[in-house]
Motif scaffolding. Structure first.
Motif, PDB file in Angstrom:
ATOM      1  N   THR A   1       0.843  -1.208   0.000  1.00  0.00           N
ATOM      2  CA  THR A   1       0.000   0.000   0.000  1.00  0.00           C
ATOM      3  C   THR A   1       0.866   1.242   0.000  1.00  0.00           C
ATOM      4  OG1 THR A   1      -1.811  -1.145   1.142  1.00  0.00           O
ATOM      5  CG2 THR A   1      -1.786   1.259   1.256  1.00  0.00           C
ATOM      6  N   ASP A   2       1.884   1.253   0.858  1.00  0.00           N
ATOM      7  CA  ASP A   2       2.803   2.403   0.900  1.00  0.00           C
ATOM      8  C   ASP A   2       3.572   2.531  -0.408  1.00  0.00           C
ATOM      9  OD1 ASP A   2       1.969   2.890   3.476  1.00  0.00           O
ATOM     10  OD2 ASP A   2       3.706   1.937   4.431  1.00  0.00           O
ATOM     11  N   LEU A   3       4.011   1.404  -0.947  1.00  0.00           N
ATOM     12  CA  LEU A   3       4.759   1.418  -2.197  1.00  0.00           C
ATOM     13  C   LEU A   3       3.928   2.017  -3.329  1.00  0.00           C
ATOM     14  CD1 LEU A   3       7.220   0.518  -3.922  1.00  0.00           C
ATOM     15  CD2 LEU A   3       6.111  -1.713  -4.132  1.00  0.00           C
ATOM     16  N   ALA A   4       2.672   1.616  -3.411  1.00  0.00           N
ATOM     17  CA  ALA A   4       1.805   2.074  -4.500  1.00  0.00           C
ATOM     18  C   ALA A   4       1.524   3.569  -4.432  1.00  0.00           C
ATOM     19  CB  ALA A   4       0.491   1.297  -4.479  1.00  0.00           C
ATOM     20  N   GLN A   5       1.724   4.168  -3.266  1.00  0.00           N
ATOM     21  CA  GLN A   5       1.470   5.601  -3.116  1.00  0.00           C
ATOM     22  C   GLN A   5       2.663   6.470  -3.509  1.00  0.00           C
ATOM     23  OE1 GLN A   5       0.199   5.872   0.984  1.00  0.00           O
ATOM     24  NE2 GLN A   5      -1.827   5.021   0.542  1.00  0.00           N
ATOM     25  N   ARG A   6       3.774   5.844  -3.804  1.00  0.00           N
ATOM     26  CA  ARG A   6       4.933   6.613  -4.255  1.00  0.00           C
ATOM     27  C   ARG A   6       4.623   7.300  -5.586  1.00  0.00           C
ATOM     28  NH1 ARG A   6       9.760   7.891  -1.653  1.00  0.00           N
ATOM     29  NH2 ARG A   6      10.675   7.872  -3.723  1.00  0.00           N
ATOM     30  N   PRO A   7       5.168   8.487  -5.806  1.00  0.00           N
ATOM     31  CA  PRO A   7       4.884   9.203  -7.060  1.00  0.00           C
ATOM     32  C   PRO A   7       5.446   8.526  -8.299  1.00  0.00           C
ATOM     33  CG  PRO A   7       6.542  10.369  -5.769  1.00  0.00           C
ATOM     34  CD  PRO A   7       5.991   9.303  -4.883  1.00  0.00           C
ATOM     35  N   GLU A   8       6.410   7.626  -8.126  1.00  0.00           N
ATOM     36  CA  GLU A   8       6.936   6.891  -9.282  1.00  0.00           C
ATOM     37  C   GLU A   8       5.963   5.835  -9.796  1.00  0.00           C
ATOM     38  OE1 GLU A   8      10.432   7.791  -6.486  1.00  0.00           O
ATOM     39  OE2 GLU A   8       8.397   7.004  -6.319  1.00  0.00           O
ATOM     40  N   MET A   9       4.978   5.497  -8.957  1.00  0.00           N
ATOM     41  CA  MET A   9       4.063   4.406  -9.275  1.00  0.00           C
ATOM     42  C   MET A   9       2.768   4.931  -9.881  1.00  0.00           C
ATOM     43  SD  MET A   9       5.494   1.505  -8.439  1.00  0.00           S
ATOM     44  CE  MET A   9       4.145   0.346  -8.228  1.00  0.00           C
ATOM     45  N   ALA A  10       2.064   4.019 -10.596  1.00  0.00           N
ATOM     46  CA  ALA A  10       0.693   4.276 -11.034  1.00  0.00           C
ATOM     47  C   ALA A  10      -0.172   3.172 -10.426  1.00  0.00           C
ATOM     48  CB  ALA A  10       0.591   4.303 -12.551  1.00  0.00           C
ATOM     49  N   GLY A  11      -0.128   1.969 -11.036  1.00  0.00           N
ATOM     50  CA  GLY A  11      -0.869   0.845 -10.496  1.00  0.00           C
ATOM     51  C   GLY A  11       0.017  -0.352 -10.255  1.00  0.00           C
ATOM     52  N   LEU A  12      -0.480  -1.292  -9.467  1.00  0.00           N
ATOM     53  CA  LEU A  12       0.297  -2.477  -9.082  1.00  0.00           C
ATOM     54  C   LEU A  12      -0.670  -3.615  -8.800  1.00  0.00           C
ATOM     55  CD1 LEU A  12       2.977  -3.881  -7.969  1.00  0.00           C
ATOM     56  CD2 LEU A  12       2.363  -2.874  -5.755  1.00  0.00           C
ATOM     57  N   ALA A  13      -0.350  -4.795  -9.295  1.00  0.00           N
ATOM     58  CA  ALA A  13      -1.120  -6.006  -8.974  1.00  0.00           C
ATOM     59  C   ALA A  13      -0.137  -7.073  -8.533  1.00  0.00           C
ATOM     60  CB  ALA A  13      -1.925  -6.475 -10.179  1.00  0.00           C
ATOM     61  N   VAL A  14      -0.456  -7.758  -7.435  1.00  0.00           N
ATOM     62  CA  VAL A  14       0.443  -8.748  -6.842  1.00  0.00           C
ATOM     63  C   VAL A  14      -0.353  -9.978  -6.445  1.00  0.00           C
ATOM     64  CG1 VAL A  14       2.051  -9.236  -4.946  1.00  0.00           C
ATOM     65  CG2 VAL A  14       1.968  -6.935  -5.945  1.00  0.00           C
ATOM     66  N   ALA A  15       0.204 -11.143  -6.694  1.00  0.00           N
ATOM     67  CA  ALA A  15      -0.372 -12.399  -6.214  1.00  0.00           C
ATOM     68  C   ALA A  15       0.739 -13.252  -5.630  1.00  0.00           C
ATOM     69  CB  ALA A  15      -1.090 -13.146  -7.337  1.00  0.00           C
ATOM     70  N   VAL A  16       0.402 -13.977  -4.562  1.00  0.00           N
ATOM     71  CA  VAL A  16       1.362 -14.856  -3.899  1.00  0.00           C
ATOM     72  C   VAL A  16       0.803 -16.274  -3.889  1.00  0.00           C
ATOM     73  CG1 VAL A  16       2.612 -15.366  -1.771  1.00  0.00           C
ATOM     74  CG2 VAL A  16       2.200 -12.978  -2.434  1.00  0.00           C
TER      75      VAL A  16
ATOM     76  N   ALA B   1       4.056 -10.229  -9.972  1.00  0.00           N
ATOM     77  CA  ALA B   1       3.695  -8.820  -9.795  1.00  0.00           C
ATOM     78  C   ALA B   1       3.807  -8.110 -11.132  1.00  0.00           C
ATOM     79  CB  ALA B   1       4.609  -8.145  -8.764  1.00  0.00           C
ATOM     80  N   MET B   2       2.883  -7.198 -11.377  1.00  0.00           N
ATOM     81  CA  MET B   2       2.922  -6.369 -12.577  1.00  0.00           C
ATOM     82  C   MET B   2       2.549  -4.942 -12.182  1.00  0.00           C
ATOM     83  SD  MET B   2       1.126  -8.864 -15.453  1.00  0.00           S
ATOM     84  CE  MET B   2      -0.373  -9.202 -14.515  1.00  0.00           C
ATOM     85  N   TRP B   3       3.236  -3.984 -12.789  1.00  0.00           N
ATOM     86  CA  TRP B   3       2.926  -2.587 -12.519  1.00  0.00           C
ATOM     87  C   TRP B   3       3.118  -1.771 -13.788  1.00  0.00           C
ATOM     88  CZ3 TRP B   3       6.841  -5.500 -10.695  1.00  0.00           C
ATOM     89  CH2 TRP B   3       8.164  -5.056 -10.827  1.00  0.00           C
TER      90      TRP B   3
ATOM     91  N   GLY C   1      11.880   0.556 -11.099  1.00  0.00           N
ATOM     92  CA  GLY C   1      12.378  -0.789 -10.855  1.00  0.00           C
ATOM     93  C   GLY C   1      12.297  -1.261  -9.420  1.00  0.00           C
ATOM     94  N   PHE C   2      11.991  -0.394  -8.480  1.00  0.00           N
ATOM     95  CA  PHE C   2      12.002  -0.762  -7.068  1.00  0.00           C
ATOM     96  C   PHE C   2      11.106  -1.964  -6.747  1.00  0.00           C
ATOM     97  CE2 PHE C   2      11.008  -0.293  -2.550  1.00  0.00           C
ATOM     98  CZ  PHE C   2      12.243  -0.004  -2.002  1.00  0.00           C
ATOM     99  N   PRO C   3       9.916  -2.087  -7.347  1.00  0.00           N
ATOM    100  CA  PRO C   3       9.054  -3.228  -6.989  1.00  0.00           C
ATOM    101  C   PRO C   3       9.602  -4.605  -7.371  1.00  0.00           C
ATOM    102  CG  PRO C   3       7.741  -1.433  -7.900  1.00  0.00           C
ATOM    103  CD  PRO C   3       9.173  -1.073  -8.135  1.00  0.00           C
TER     104      PRO C   3
END
Length: 435
Positions: free
Chosen positions: A74-89, A382-384, A389-391
């Motif tokens: 959640t914190d990662l997705a709020q970074r200004p470098e990000m737009a969207g993110l989908a993750v599955a484990v 994960a896809m964003w 590259g951080f994710p």
């Protein structure tokens, strides 16, 4: 008085059951027809309803601390470098966590969902490797046959296509300099013509002796596998793998992505990028898109969960390391990795004393990664839709949590500098080749 409604209701039930049976039969026949020579009709097609996905804390079970992971993402997705993110484990072979964050389009604020389509980029190479392995096990393809014998458009310096085998090609042992002529592809040139022009490209090593990552040369596999399967490459992959695995969102091509009702637009920071067709024109190298759920199904199949579709013998042939490679990523993560190698469109390396497998990818405005531990059948997709590259660190946080290791801080955002210049901060991470 109640008997009349009941009598009227019974024929309706019968009609509904007949309709369901008809739909099932048409699906059986349709899949059988699509599958060509493959007996797809005998393979069950599992479909996961959205309401059954593990998307809420009450559904998260396992060794991994999913609540902590969700807070970090959640914190990662709020970074200004990000737009969207989908993750599955996937943990111990089972889908345990699916979450979507951020937006598919910053101009509209449309949220990412579990059904949002993203690009796999170079993770697409994993489909190529297992397709080649499957055809080899069928006896319709010889991995040790020289590329030139397939009459492809690929030409290598000093006529090396007469010595380089399909196994060499898919293990990235052509000897060409890294990402040879990718810039020509990005300029819009025809990939078949570029492949022919590779005869004049510089060599990094003698063909067959070192790993040099390619997209255009690698995509000669599109021509070879199409000929071996007797159908277009994309249809061969979809019919043999995606359909029987129930990966209904997965497929190839730009129009398929941009024509979808829910797809992630490419971003650089808070700017939406134009969609570029370049790497879709090398489908064996970077042509796949899907939602996060189907991406997870692919990883589960790669773990051996669907031997009816992908037998262990095929997976072993595709995944087996052929050649050592340089370490991926950069900084501390690069130092934490060891024994990196490449198979048929597959990476493997050690991390924390454990062998991991998978692939990552990067094209303009998109990133994707699939990393898992075969021994425990635990991993992450994960896809964003940004260039940041951080994710790529996400899988390593999950693997650490599974093995109850102290948090290595891979997703610690406090160590990042303030993101004043989003465009600059969103540059691709070192060590992830294009495609």
């Amino acid at each position: 008085m109640r008997s009349q409604p009941n009598q009227a209701f019974k024929p309706r039930i019968v009609l509904i059951l007949i309709a369901i049976a008809a739909l099932g039969l048409s699906g059986w026949l349709g899949i059988h027809a699509i599958g060509g020579n493959q007996p797809l009709a005998s393979v069950p097609i599992p479909l996961t309803a959205p309401e059954n996905l593990p998307q809420t804390p009450s559904q998260w079970r396992g060794r991994i601390d999913y609540r902590a992971l969700d807070r970090q993402l959640t914190d990662l997705a709020q970074r200004p470098e990000m737009a969207g993110l989908a993750v599955a484990v996937v943990e111990d072979g089972e889908l345990r966590f699916v979450r979507a964050y951020g937006v598919s389009d910053v101009t509209t604020g449309t949220p990412v969902t579990a059904q949002t389509l993203f690009r796999w980029a170079s993770v697409s190479k994993t489909t190529t490797g297992v397709m080649a392995a499957a055809l080899a096990k069928d006896g319709t393809l010889d991995l040790d046959r020289p590329v030139a014998a397939w009459r492809t458009s690929l030409r290598l310096p000093r006529g090396a296509e007469a010595q380089v085998t399909l196994d060499d090609l898919l293990a990235q042992r052509t000897g060409l300099t890294k990402n040879a002529y990718d810039e020509k592809l990005e300029e819009g040139q025809n990939p078949a013509q570029i492949r022919t022009g590779l005869a004049a490209a510089p060599l990094q090593c003698d063909p067959g002796t070192c790993h040099t990552y390619q997209n255009i040369a690698f995509d000669a596999a599109t021509e070879i596998l199409s000929a071996a399967a007797d159908k277009p490459f994309s249809s061969a992959v979809e019919d043999r793998f995606f359909l029987p695995l129930g990966m209904v969102s997965a497929g190839f091509g730009m129009e398929r992505l941009t024509g979808a009702a829910d797809w992630a637009k490419p971003h650089r920071g808070h700017r939406v990028l134009p969609v570029k067709e370049a790497y879709w024109r090398v489908p064996a190298a970077a042509g796949v898109e899907s939602d996060i759920v189907d991406f997870a199904k692919w990883m589960q199949a790669m773990m051996g969960a669907r031997p009816d579709v992908l037998p262990q013998s095929v997976l072993q042939l595709a995944h087996r390391p052929r050649i050592g490679t340089a370490k991926l990523y950069g900084g501390n993560l690069r130092q934490a990795m060891g024994d990196a190698a490449y198979g048929l469109g597959w990476r493997s390396f050690t991390y924390g004393g454990h062998r991991l497998e998978g692939h990552s990818g990067a094209v303009a405005g998109y990133r994707a990664t699939m990393i898992f531990e075969p021994a425990t059948r635990t991993g992450v997709v994960a896809m964003w839709n940004s260039d940041w590259g951080f994710p790529f660190r996400i899988p390593f946080t999950v693997i650490d949590s599974y093995h109850k290791r102290d948090d290595a801080g891979w997703l610690d955002l406090s160590e990042l500098p303030p993101a004043r210049n989003v465009a600059a901060a969103a540059a691709p991470v070192n060590g992830i080749p294009k495609g």
